[in-house]
Motif scaffolding. Structure first.
Motif, PDB file in Angstrom:
ATOM      1  N   THR A   1       0.751  -1.124   0.262  1.00  0.00           N
ATOM      2  CA  THR A   1       0.129  -0.141   0.066  1.00  0.00           C
ATOM      3  C   THR A   1       0.872   1.149   0.079  1.00  0.00           C
ATOM      4  O   THR A   1       2.160   1.214   0.202  1.00  0.00           O
ATOM      5  N   LEU A   2       0.152   2.385  -0.275  1.00  0.00           N
ATOM      6  CA  LEU A   2       1.079   3.674  -0.320  1.00  0.00           C
ATOM      7  C   LEU A   2       1.266   3.767   1.252  1.00  0.00           C
ATOM      8  O   LEU A   2       2.561   4.133   1.299  1.00  0.00           O
ATOM      9  N   LYS A   3       0.677   3.709   2.298  1.00  0.00           N
ATOM     10  CA  LYS A   3       1.109   3.599   3.830  1.00  0.00           C
ATOM     11  C   LYS A   3       2.302   2.822   3.703  1.00  0.00           C
ATOM     12  O   LYS A   3       3.439   3.166   4.481  1.00  0.00           O
ATOM     13  N   GLY A   4       2.255   1.520   3.360  1.00  0.00           N
ATOM     14  CA  GLY A   4       3.415   0.572   3.434  1.00  0.00           C
ATOM     15  C   GLY A   4       4.614   1.219   2.762  1.00  0.00           C
ATOM     16  O   GLY A   4       5.675   1.313   3.487  1.00  0.00           O
ATOM     17  N   PHE A   5       4.463   1.738   1.794  1.00  0.00           N
ATOM     18  CA  PHE A   5       5.695   2.427   0.960  1.00  0.00           C
ATOM     19  C   PHE A   5       6.141   3.760   1.817  1.00  0.00           C
ATOM     20  O   PHE A   5       7.488   3.702   2.018  1.00  0.00           O
ATOM     21  N   PHE A   6       5.321   4.542   2.466  1.00  0.00           N
ATOM     22  CA  PHE A   6       6.029   5.688   3.019  1.00  0.00           C
ATOM     23  C   PHE A   6       6.544   5.360   4.286  1.00  0.00           C
ATOM     24  O   PHE A   6       7.618   5.818   4.786  1.00  0.00           O
ATOM     25  N   LYS A   7       5.913   4.115   5.217  1.00  0.00           N
ATOM     26  CA  LYS A   7       6.592   4.002   6.096  1.00  0.00           C
ATOM     27  C   LYS A   7       7.856   3.247   6.128  1.00  0.00           C
ATOM     28  O   LYS A   7       8.916   3.636   6.584  1.00  0.00           O
ATOM     29  N   ARG A   8       8.164   2.544   4.797  1.00  0.00           N
ATOM     30  CA  ARG A   8       9.615   1.917   4.628  1.00  0.00           C
ATOM     31  C   ARG A   8      10.646   3.196   4.348  1.00  0.00           C
ATOM     32  O   ARG A   8      11.544   3.074   4.621  1.00  0.00           O
ATOM     33  N   ARG A   9      10.297   3.890   3.584  1.00  0.00           N
ATOM     34  CA  ARG A   9      10.942   5.263   3.146  1.00  0.00           C
ATOM     35  C   ARG A   9      11.172   6.252   4.177  1.00  0.00           C
ATOM     36  O   ARG A   9      12.379   6.471   4.470  1.00  0.00           O
ATOM     37  N   LEU A  10      10.296   6.334   5.134  1.00  0.00           N
ATOM     38  CA  LEU A  10      10.462   7.058   6.417  1.00  0.00           C
ATOM     39  C   LEU A  10      11.630   6.261   7.125  1.00  0.00           C
ATOM     40  O   LEU A  10      12.501   6.893   7.897  1.00  0.00           O
ATOM     41  N   ILE A  11      11.298   5.052   7.498  1.00  0.00           N
ATOM     42  CA  ILE A  11      12.224   4.268   8.306  1.00  0.00           C
ATOM     43  C   ILE A  11      13.723   4.433   7.856  1.00  0.00           C
ATOM     44  O   ILE A  11      14.679   4.280   8.523  1.00  0.00           O
ATOM     45  N   ARG A  12      13.713   4.086   6.451  1.00  0.00           N
ATOM     46  CA  ARG A  12      15.090   4.299   5.663  1.00  0.00           C
ATOM     47  C   ARG A  12      15.706   5.599   5.946  1.00  0.00           C
ATOM     48  O   ARG A  12      17.042   5.746   6.028  1.00  0.00           O
ATOM     49  N   LEU A  13      15.211   6.722   5.824  1.00  0.00           N
ATOM     50  CA  LEU A  13      15.647   7.921   5.525  1.00  0.00           C
ATOM     51  C   LEU A  13      15.915   8.802   7.029  1.00  0.00           C
ATOM     52  O   LEU A  13      16.695   9.657   7.156  1.00  0.00           O
ATOM     53  N   HIS A  14      14.779   8.855   7.596  1.00  0.00           N
ATOM     54  CA  HIS A  14      14.311   9.621   8.898  1.00  0.00           C
ATOM     55  C   HIS A  14      15.111   9.621  10.005  1.00  0.00           C
ATOM     56  O   HIS A  14      15.652  10.596  10.544  1.00  0.00           O
ATOM     57  N   PRO A  15      15.564   8.440  10.400  1.00  0.00           N
ATOM     58  CA  PRO A  15      16.495   8.542  11.895  1.00  0.00           C
ATOM     59  C   PRO A  15      17.764   9.193  11.643  1.00  0.00           C
ATOM     60  O   PRO A  15      18.017   9.975  12.859  1.00  0.00           O
ATOM     61  N   LEU A  16      18.503   9.283  10.558  1.00  0.00           N
ATOM     62  CA  LEU A  16      19.710   9.817  10.488  1.00  0.00           C
ATOM     63  C   LEU A  16      19.589  11.485  10.420  1.00  0.00           C
ATOM     64  O   LEU A  16      20.210  12.159  10.769  1.00  0.00           O
ATOM     65  N   ILE A  17      18.276  11.804  10.000  1.00  0.00           N
ATOM     66  CA  ILE A  17      18.020  13.237   9.794  1.00  0.00           C
ATOM     67  C   ILE A  17      17.978  13.767  11.410  1.00  0.00           C
ATOM     68  O   ILE A  17      18.481  14.775  11.436  1.00  0.00           O
ATOM     69  N   LEU A  18      17.422  12.953  12.084  1.00  0.00           N
ATOM     70  CA  LEU A  18      17.483  13.543  13.523  1.00  0.00           C
ATOM     71  C   LEU A  18      18.900  13.677  14.034  1.00  0.00           C
ATOM     72  O   LEU A  18      19.246  14.490  14.851  1.00  0.00           O
ATOM     73  N   VAL A  19      19.606  12.838  13.819  1.00  0.00           N
ATOM     74  CA  VAL A  19      21.294  12.668  14.116  1.00  0.00           C
ATOM     75  C   VAL A  19      21.791  14.151  13.520  1.00  0.00           C
ATOM     76  O   VAL A  19      22.438  14.764  14.114  1.00  0.00           O
ATOM     77  N   GLY A  20      21.763  13.971  12.408  1.00  0.00           N
ATOM     78  CA  GLY A  20      22.324  15.494  11.559  1.00  0.00           C
ATOM     79  C   GLY A  20      21.774  16.773  12.374  1.00  0.00           C
ATOM     80  O   GLY A  20      22.527  17.660  12.450  1.00  0.00           O
ATOM     81  N   THR A  21      20.667  16.850  12.558  1.00  0.00           N
ATOM     82  CA  THR A  21      19.998  18.152  13.015  1.00  0.00           C
ATOM     83  C   THR A  21      20.472  18.123  14.442  1.00  0.00           C
ATOM     84  O   THR A  21      20.828  19.211  15.143  1.00  0.00           O
ATOM     85  N   THR A  22      20.530  16.945  15.279  1.00  0.00           N
ATOM     86  CA  THR A  22      21.196  17.201  16.671  1.00  0.00           C
ATOM     87  C   THR A  22      22.383  17.666  16.827  1.00  0.00           C
ATOM     88  O   THR A  22      22.815  18.468  17.494  1.00  0.00           O
ATOM     89  N   ILE A  23      23.371  17.130  15.854  1.00  0.00           N
ATOM     90  CA  ILE A  23      24.760  17.681  16.070  1.00  0.00           C
ATOM     91  C   ILE A  23      24.607  19.119  15.568  1.00  0.00           C
ATOM     92  O   ILE A  23      25.477  19.923  16.078  1.00  0.00           O
TER      93      ILE A  23
END
Length: 375
Positions: A76-98
């Motif tokens: 589903t679209l929801k499944g796709f977006f969840k996969r992409r968020l899991i792939r990309l977003h955690p490290l965005i939090l790290v970069g912003t925190t640093i």
């Protein structure tokens, strides 16, 4: 990158992983030495390193089409977006925190807005960075008009997210012929912009205004669409020494000195446009067809691929810091060179630690928690 979402039986393009790492390293080198160009694009070391972003967009299109084009009957679209968020977003939090931790240590004439940034605006910028909400120019806290002033390269992730949304909602439904027409149109738009660019290059895309948004979308559309198309039409033919050939081609393109630095601007623009339109697809093709038999070379490509994204998205706060130090102390390149190399190694170390002790465990947990099916 280790796949923790799918138990995938599809071909894994090891060389493309390696190429992504090579491009990321060249970006870091360009950024480290950028301050010594004093704003003159012709004096940049690793002069066309910024085209690595366009190469990333092409790789992204290729890999997304390869991974997802034939899954929409069971995803589903929801499944796709969840996969992409899991792939990309955690490290965005790290970069912003640093970026947030180092922000007030970066005061310099290069960053005129830092000294006047109060805690409220600072906190708002952190939250916006975590949520990938682009900041308008009027709310810039650094002075570089960045959409993500705590972690500048996140601007390209903003466009990556937009590309993923467009792919999932619209583009995946296009036939190969329609996609080919769009690629041709996007190539014309890219070529026209490159030939008429007032700076003679494709630098830009990081500000939330009409001019910079145009640059960002121009840089996104052709490589992303071309990557999708290439993944659909490619016929794999084994190419020996694929990583060697493709990585050397990529290094040459990105490290090439400014074309006609004192001549007509359009000549450099033409070089950049042709690099993206003709050379990058060839590099991706060679990388996709290339074979690696040596176990050490496979591990090397795997390491480069694993570290590429964390390196790209976490290194820039260090660049802000070194830029401020060089500017404040008026240090020439000859004296700052050891520091520049040290920063590169520190950035690699931070990226590796972020990957091993944060990104992989967090993505595994998120996948186990939110992805009930692994098909």
């Amino acid at each position: 990158m280790q796949n923790i979402v799918f138990n995938d039986t599809k071909k894994h393009y090891e060389i493309l992983d390696g190429l992504r790492g090579v491009a990321a390293l060249l970006v870091i080198l360009m950024h480290v030495f950028e301050v010594f160009a004093n704003g003159d694009h012709s004096k940049l070391i690793i002069n066309h390193g910024y085209l690595a972003v366009d190469f990333f967009f092409m790789l992204s299109g290729f890999v997304i089409a390869h991974a997802y084009d034939d899954r929409w009957n069971k995803m589903t679209l929801k499944g796709f977006f969840k996969r992409r968020l899991i792939r990309l977003h955690p490290l965005i939090l790290v970069g912003t925190t640093i970026g947030a931790l180092l922000f007030y240590f970066q005061k310099s004439s290069m960053f005129p807005n830092i000294a006047g940034t109060g805690p409220g605006m600072f906190l708002l910028t952190i939250i916006a960075g975590y949520l990938m909400l682009p900041m308008p120019v009027s709310m810039d806290i650094r002075g570089w008009t960045e959409t993500y002033p705590l972690d500048g390269p996140a601007w390209s992730l903003f466009f990556e997210y937009l590309a993923n949304i467009l792919y999932a909602i619209i583009i995946r439904r296009f036939s190969t012929k329609v996609l080919a027409v769009l690629v041709f149109i996007a190539a014309i738009i890219l070529l026209q912009f490159a030939l008429t660019s007032p700076t003679g290059d494709l630098v830009g895309g990081w500000a939330l205004n009409e001019e910079q948004l145009r640059i960002g979308f121009t840089r996104l559309l052709f490589p992303f669409l071309a990557g999708l198309l290439l993944s659909r039409i490619i016929k794999i033919k084994k190419i020996a020494y694929g990583f060697l050939f493709s990585s050397l081609m990529l290094i040459v393109v990105l490290a090439m000195p400014r074309i006609s630095a004192n001549g007509p601007l359009w000549q450099n623009g033409l070089y950049e446009a042709l690099s993206i339109i003709l050379v990058f697809p060839l590099i991706v093709y060679i990388g996709a067809c290339g074979t690696i038999k040596n176990a050490t070379a496979k591990r090397f490509c795997s390491f480069l691929g694993d570290i590429s994204y964390p390196l790209y998205i976490t290194h820039y706060p260090l660049i802000y810091l070194s830029t401020a130090w060089v500017t404040n102390h008026k240090v020439p390149l000859s004296e700052a060179f050891p520091l520049c190399i040290l920063i590169v190694f520190i950035a690699i170390g931070i990226a590796y630690l972020s990957l091993k002790y944060y990104d992989i465990p967090v993505r595994r947990w998120l996948s186990d928690r939110y992805m009930k099916t692994r098909k």
